[in-house]
Design an enzyme around this catalytic site. Structure first.
Site, PDB file in Angstrom:
ATOM      1  N   HIS A 405       0.820  -1.219   0.000  1.00  0.00           N
ATOM      2  CA  HIS A 405       0.000   0.000   0.000  1.00  0.00           C
ATOM      3  C   HIS A 405       0.848   1.260   0.000  1.00  0.00           C
ATOM      4  O   HIS A 405       2.035   1.263   0.329  1.00  0.00           O
ATOM      5  CB  HIS A 405      -0.969   0.007   1.197  1.00  0.00           C
ATOM      6  CG  HIS A 405      -0.309   0.124   2.534  1.00  0.00           C
ATOM      7  ND1 HIS A 405       0.025   1.341   3.107  1.00  0.00           N
ATOM      8  CD2 HIS A 405       0.085  -0.820   3.429  1.00  0.00           C
ATOM      9  CE1 HIS A 405       0.573   1.141   4.290  1.00  0.00           C
ATOM     10  NE2 HIS A 405       0.630  -0.161   4.515  1.00  0.00           N
ATOM     11  N   CYS A 424       2.337  -4.992   7.004  1.00  0.00           N
ATOM     12  CA  CYS A 424       2.117  -4.741   5.585  1.00  0.00           C
ATOM     13  C   CYS A 424       3.316  -4.014   4.977  1.00  0.00           C
ATOM     14  O   CYS A 424       4.185  -3.517   5.695  1.00  0.00           O
ATOM     15  CB  CYS A 424       0.844  -3.912   5.379  1.00  0.00           C
ATOM     16  SG  CYS A 424      -0.670  -4.840   5.693  1.00  0.00           S
TER      17      CYS A 424
END
Length: 506
Positions: A405, A424
């Site tokens: 992301h 992440c």
């Protein structure tokens, strides 16, 4: 006796013996080879015997007494050596169908062929491996025994050939698997590993018996990747230097080379020509196409400990533009509630909605977050400039809720140590990555327009074609100039691999 005469007589004896044993096996009916399924070697004893029709008296009329004695000798050796062999059930099945004959020795016995195998095993040290894990000393001993065999007793000769045959099988199978799959299984080493990785199976064993030219085969299974060869070159140079001047720094460097060469032997790369590769330890992402990086960028990964980014193999199937962040319960409990208790407007200032049992809370500022059970609430950050996922996230299936992301805080990419996320992967150039995945066209234009909109709205968009993604962990790799670069073992995983490799060093 001179070496030439000794080798000549030895070869002459073995060729005569092999011809005799081949002749003695002509009366046996052979069935088709069956495939026994197996993943990793197990130790068992052999219970089956030659499948030869018996008459009512229990005799084998199609075999002479000598033929039966020769087969019994091979079977006895096979049963004795079974516990040392990988895939013993399958190996016994193969020899049963082949009439219990030393088929590889018959095919490969010459000073050149088996000496080539012996040399390859000795040379495994250049792969960071111990030749003794391939039983090289035992192979040399059995070969020497056969060459210098002086007895004319064919049964005794058969036992010697059987021992050499099984030594060849044992060494060749183990070496083949090491070169093509590695000597360890990463899924058994790492607690955070979800990458499809091939391991040896029955076809790997059956293929050994189908080799035509041993030298060509051994050359074909040598790892040939650019990074592997570069690490191997440094290892050879380091080993030569260490013999004269051994120190702790060189030993640490050697261990790092050995471990990463083992990682490169694992069969966990996607078959596709194009894929996204993230090296967790290097904090970097590359889009690979035909073994070349067509896009490179920095990334941030998970912190060491329970937030570390797992090694994953999956397929990027879609993106979410202007994503909504459903905040994990652990982050809500440990961070969000603390920030909210210190600043009553923290939630509204960061565009975070609060829900209790699925119902929206209109005035979260009125809640004393230091006094309530946060597990009763869920938190959702809406699209916008402050969203922790930035303006796009790249989605792929995995069991850890991990994705790539964007991030609104671009300054983090100026840091050297970028193991700072909750697991992440934050990417430095999200729009460039989107272009690499979508390509030029209407979809990419819509995606770019959505990311640049002043009125961000969450929207999912599927890729024209799913792209493999691999989250790897390498602590030695090639730099832009083709030289070897060593990185920090941020999660302490090198030692796990090295320790597991040492268990294989007999």
């Amino acid at each position: 006796m001179r070496v030439f005469e000794r080798d000549f007589l030895g070869n002459y004896l073995i060729r005569i013996t092999v011809c005799l044993l081949l002749f003695s096996s002509c009366g046996v009916r052979r069935a088709n080879t069956s495939q026994a399924a197996a993943n990793y070697p197990t130790q068992i004893s052999i219970k089956s015997r030659p499948d030869i029709k018996q008459d009512s008296s229990g005799n084998h009329p199609e075999l002479t007494r000598k033929q039966k004695a020769l087969r019994a000798a091979f079977i006895d050796v096979l049963e004795t050596k079974s516990a040392d062999l990988p895939f013993p059930d399958l190996i016994n099945s193969i020899y049963e169908k082949k009439g219990y004959q030393p088929v590889l020795v018959q095919k490969f016995f010459s000073a050149q062929q088996l000496q080539t195998l012996s040399d390859c095993l000795d040379n495994s040290i250049t792969h960071g491996l111990n030749p003794e894990q391939f039983f090289v000393t035992g192979l040399k001993y059995q070969l020497d025994e056969v060459i210098h065999q002086k007895s004319s007793d064919t049964v005794r000769i058969q036992r010697g050939l059987a021992k050499l045959e099984l030594a060849v099988v044992n060494s060749l199978i183990r070496y083949s698997m090491a070169m093509q799959y590695g000597v360890t299984n990463p899924a058994k080493i790492y607690s955070h590993y979800a990458t499809p990785t091939l391991i040896p199976d029955s076809s790997s064993v059956i293929g050994i018996f189908e080799i035509v030219n041993l030298k060509i085969y051994l050359d074909s299974i040598q790892p040939k990747g650019k990074t592997y060869l570069a690490l191997q070159k440094v290892l050879k140079r380091l080993d030569a230097d260490t013999m004269e001047n051994e120190d702790s720094v060189k030993l640490i460097m050697r261990q790092k080379l050995v471990v990463n060469m083992e990682r490169l032997r694992w069969k966990n790369k996607p078959a596709d020509q194009k894929f996204v590769a993230v090296n967790i330890a290097d904090f970097s992402l590359d889009v690979m196409d035909n073994n070349k990086s067509v896009l490179h960028m920095k990334v941030c990964v998970g912190e060491p400990g329970d937030k570390q980014t797992p090694q994953i193999g999956s397929m990027i199937h879609s993106v979410q533009i202007n994503p909504v962040w459903n905040i994990p319960q652990s982050i809500a409990r440990n961070e969000i509630s603390r920030y909210a208790s210190e600043d009553r407007y923290y939630l509204s200032n960061n565009n975070i909605k609060v829900f209790k049992k699925g119902k929206l809370i209109r005035d979260p500022e009125s809640i004393d977050w230091s006094a309530i059970d946060v597990r009763d609430y869920s938190f959702q950050q809406q699209p916008g400039a402050k969203n922790s996922l930035g303006k796009i996230k790249f989605l792929f299936k995995n069991g850890s809720s991990i994705y790539l992301h964007d991030t609104p805080v671009k300054s983090v990419f100026k840091q050297g140590m970028r193991a700072i996320s909750h697991g992440c992967v934050r990417v430095e150039k999200p729009l460039d990555l989107a272009f690499a995945l979508f390509g030029k066209g209407e979809k990419y234009d819509q995606l770019k327009k959505g990311m640049e909109s002043g009125y961000p709205r969450a929207k999912f968009m599927g890729l024209p074609q799913q792209i493999p993604v691999r989250l790897f962990y390498y602590t030695a790799w090639l730099n832009e100039k083709g030289g070897v670069r060593f990185g920090k073992d941020i999660y302490g995983l090198d030692q796990l691999v090295y320790d597991e490799m040492q268990k294989k060093q007999f």
